[in-house]
Scaffold this active site. Sequence first.
Site, mmCIF file in Angstrom:
data_model
loop_
_atom_site.group_PDB
_atom_site.id
_atom_site.type_symbol
_atom_site.label_atom_id
_atom_site.label_comp_id
_atom_site.label_asym_id
_atom_site.label_seq_id
_atom_site.Cartn_x
_atom_site.Cartn_y
_atom_site.Cartn_z
ATOM 1 C CB CYS A 139 -0.956 0.006 1.187
ATOM 2 S SG CYS A 139 -2.222 -1.274 1.045
ATOM 3 C CG HIS A 281 -3.009 3.557 2.198
ATOM 4 N ND1 HIS A 281 -3.517 3.196 0.978
ATOM 5 C CD2 HIS A 281 -3.133 2.466 2.999
ATOM 6 C CE1 HIS A 281 -3.916 1.941 1.034
ATOM 7 N NE2 HIS A 281 -3.695 1.478 2.254
ATOM 8 C CG ASN A 311 -6.640 -0.416 1.379
ATOM 9 O OD1 ASN A 311 -5.977 -0.067 0.404
ATOM 10 N ND2 ASN A 311 -6.096 -0.837 2.513
HETATM 11 N N1 COA Z 1 -17.938 -8.121 9.541
HETATM 12 C C1 COA Z 1 -18.264 -8.407 10.810
HETATM 13 N N2 COA Z 1 -17.338 -8.734 11.735
HETATM 14 C C2 COA Z 1 -16.041 -8.744 11.350
HETATM 15 C C3 COA Z 1 -15.660 -8.452 10.032
HETATM 16 C C4 COA Z 1 -16.671 -8.142 9.115
HETATM 17 N N3 COA Z 1 -16.393 -7.814 7.831
HETATM 18 N N4 COA Z 1 -14.309 -8.544 9.957
HETATM 19 C C5 COA Z 1 -13.872 -8.889 11.151
HETATM 20 N N5 COA Z 1 -14.921 -9.027 12.014
HETATM 21 C C6 COA Z 1 -14.911 -9.412 13.414
HETATM 22 C C7 COA Z 1 -13.699 -10.204 13.792
HETATM 23 O O1 COA Z 1 -13.887 -11.560 13.493
HETATM 24 C C8 COA Z 1 -13.609 -9.931 15.265
HETATM 25 O O2 COA Z 1 -14.498 -10.787 15.930
HETATM 26 P P1 COA Z 1 -14.091 -11.437 17.338
HETATM 27 O O3 COA Z 1 -13.892 -10.280 18.280
HETATM 28 O O4 COA Z 1 -15.268 -12.293 17.661
HETATM 29 O O5 COA Z 1 -12.830 -12.193 17.068
HETATM 30 C C9 COA Z 1 -14.135 -8.506 15.410
HETATM 31 O O6 COA Z 1 -14.850 -8.222 14.193
HETATM 32 C C10 COA Z 1 -13.055 -7.488 15.561
HETATM 33 O O7 COA Z 1 -12.010 -7.774 14.654
HETATM 34 P P2 COA Z 1 -10.772 -6.835 14.516
HETATM 35 O O8 COA Z 1 -9.864 -7.363 13.449
HETATM 36 O O9 COA Z 1 -10.160 -6.560 15.852
HETATM 37 O O10 COA Z 1 -11.519 -5.516 14.035
HETATM 38 P P3 COA Z 1 -10.938 -4.071 13.894
HETATM 39 O O11 COA Z 1 -11.761 -3.134 14.612
HETATM 40 O O12 COA Z 1 -9.453 -4.031 14.115
HETATM 41 O O13 COA Z 1 -11.187 -3.781 12.337
HETATM 42 C C11 COA Z 1 -9.933 -3.772 10.298
HETATM 43 C C12 COA Z 1 -10.609 -4.616 11.365
HETATM 44 C C13 COA Z 1 -9.228 -4.679 9.307
HETATM 45 C C14 COA Z 1 -11.010 -2.971 9.614
HETATM 46 C C15 COA Z 1 -8.929 -2.809 10.953
HETATM 47 O O14 COA Z 1 -8.128 -3.527 11.846
HETATM 48 C C16 COA Z 1 -8.034 -2.109 9.977
HETATM 49 O O15 COA Z 1 -8.478 -1.270 9.227
HETATM 50 N N6 COA Z 1 -6.713 -2.395 10.017
HETATM 51 C C17 COA Z 1 -5.697 -1.717 9.255
HETATM 52 C C18 COA Z 1 -5.699 -2.052 7.814
HETATM 53 C C19 COA Z 1 -4.570 -1.293 7.152
HETATM 54 O O16 COA Z 1 -4.098 -0.284 7.594
HETATM 55 N N7 COA Z 1 -4.091 -1.769 6.044
HETATM 56 C C20 COA Z 1 -3.008 -1.055 5.398
HETATM 57 C C21 COA Z 1 -2.020 -1.982 4.907
HETATM 58 S S1 COA Z 1 -2.680 -3.026 3.655
#
Ligand code: COA
Length: 360
Positions: A139, A281, A311
């Site tokens: 990214c 980004h 993204n």
């Molecule tokens: N719908 C519903 N629930 C979801 C889900 C979806 N699409 N995706 C994940 N979950 C669930 C998970 O399974 C987890 O459940 P659990 O608590 O029972 O295990 C819960 O939601 C929380 O997951 P988590 O990964 O901690 O969520 P988050 O708040 O961190 O959000 C992202 C996830 C990926 C959106 C977030 O972490 C993010 O944006 N990360 C950075 C990405 C990034 O910067 N990328 C740049 C480089 S490529």
Amino acid sequence: MPPARTPASPGAPRAAADAPWPGAAAPGGTAPVLCGLGSWLPPRRVGNDELSRELDTSDEWIRSRTGIGHRHVADAATATSDLAVEAGRRALKSAGTERVDAVVLATTTPDRPCPATAPLVAAQLGLGTVPAFDVGAVCTGFLYALAAGSGLIALGTARRVLVIGADKYSGILDPRDRSTRVIFGDGAGAVVLRAGDPAEPGALGPPLLGSDGTGADLVAIRSGGSREPLREAADGAADPYFRMDGRTVFRRAVERMADTSLAAAERAGWAAGDIDRLVAHQANLRILHAVADRMRLPRDRCAVHLDQVGNTAAASIPLALAHAVAGGRLAAGHRTVLTAFGGGLTWGACALHWPELTPV
Ligand code: COA
């Protein structure tokens, strides 16, 4: 507004204190100047509700956790080069030129593992036999590609460079993985850099780049490379899909983008509050807000495009730039900082006074 400076006559010596970007070569017009911007999205728009019918997720979860409402998805017949050609053609038109001396393509989703995709893109754009190569920094790829293109200009290899960020993540996501499927979209964006004067609007400050390979497993496609060739994992243990430890990446993305953006602003002689637009980004709206908060920058100075496209990886920054200009949120003279974070881990930032141009 851009600094009021009188351009030096060609070849005239320039006082060191007159160069706004320390280290930029002043005489001879070897500073990279952004002079064209183009973008392209595949036409199919996929909303959160459509994904909710296939996956255990909901519009409410996706919007509240990421800020994303839609993303664009390319059809099976469209490859990354097709997206890149569309964006590249538009950037050339925006710059008012049909010729460049080099093409640099940032992508994690090349048409094929070998050869690079950039030469094909150059050929399809009718650019002849110019040097063309891919840059892989996930990214952060677009900022690394900007740095590579700037280097070609500074060294005299090229006077004009087409820098493209293009990705088709729909081809590398696990269709059953809700944690990545809802986030990523396909698209491409491109800019033209030309050799110019470091005092001009559009002149790039030095891209500040970093990496930390100890985090290589946090964003990765495990199988299909030399470490784990697909043919050796024929027992079904192969994982050819893109995986991300979102929670860990989230924290690091905020710290790195905020701190590198502040450093890039400082190199331009700006305090944090002087930044008119932060074009980061587009990974997650919560990340954008956390970056602004860490920088003590009002949140409304952040360009936001992810609600419409998700993204788009290497395409994210040029797509956000085009969207911000088209919407009147980014205008000539704005003190602008570009920043990104991605797999590798990698990150970077770059400052410029936004130039007068019309995106296509
Ligand atoms: N719908 C519903 N629930 C979801 C889900 C979806 N699409 N995706 C994940 N979950 C669930 C998970 O399974 C987890 O459940 P659990 O608590 O029972 O295990 C819960 O939601 C929380 O997951 P988590 O990964 O901690 O969520 P988050 O708040 O961190 O959000 C992202 C996830 C990926 C959106 C977030 O972490 C993010 O944006 N990360 C950075 C990405 C990034 O910067 N990328 C740049 C480089 S490529």
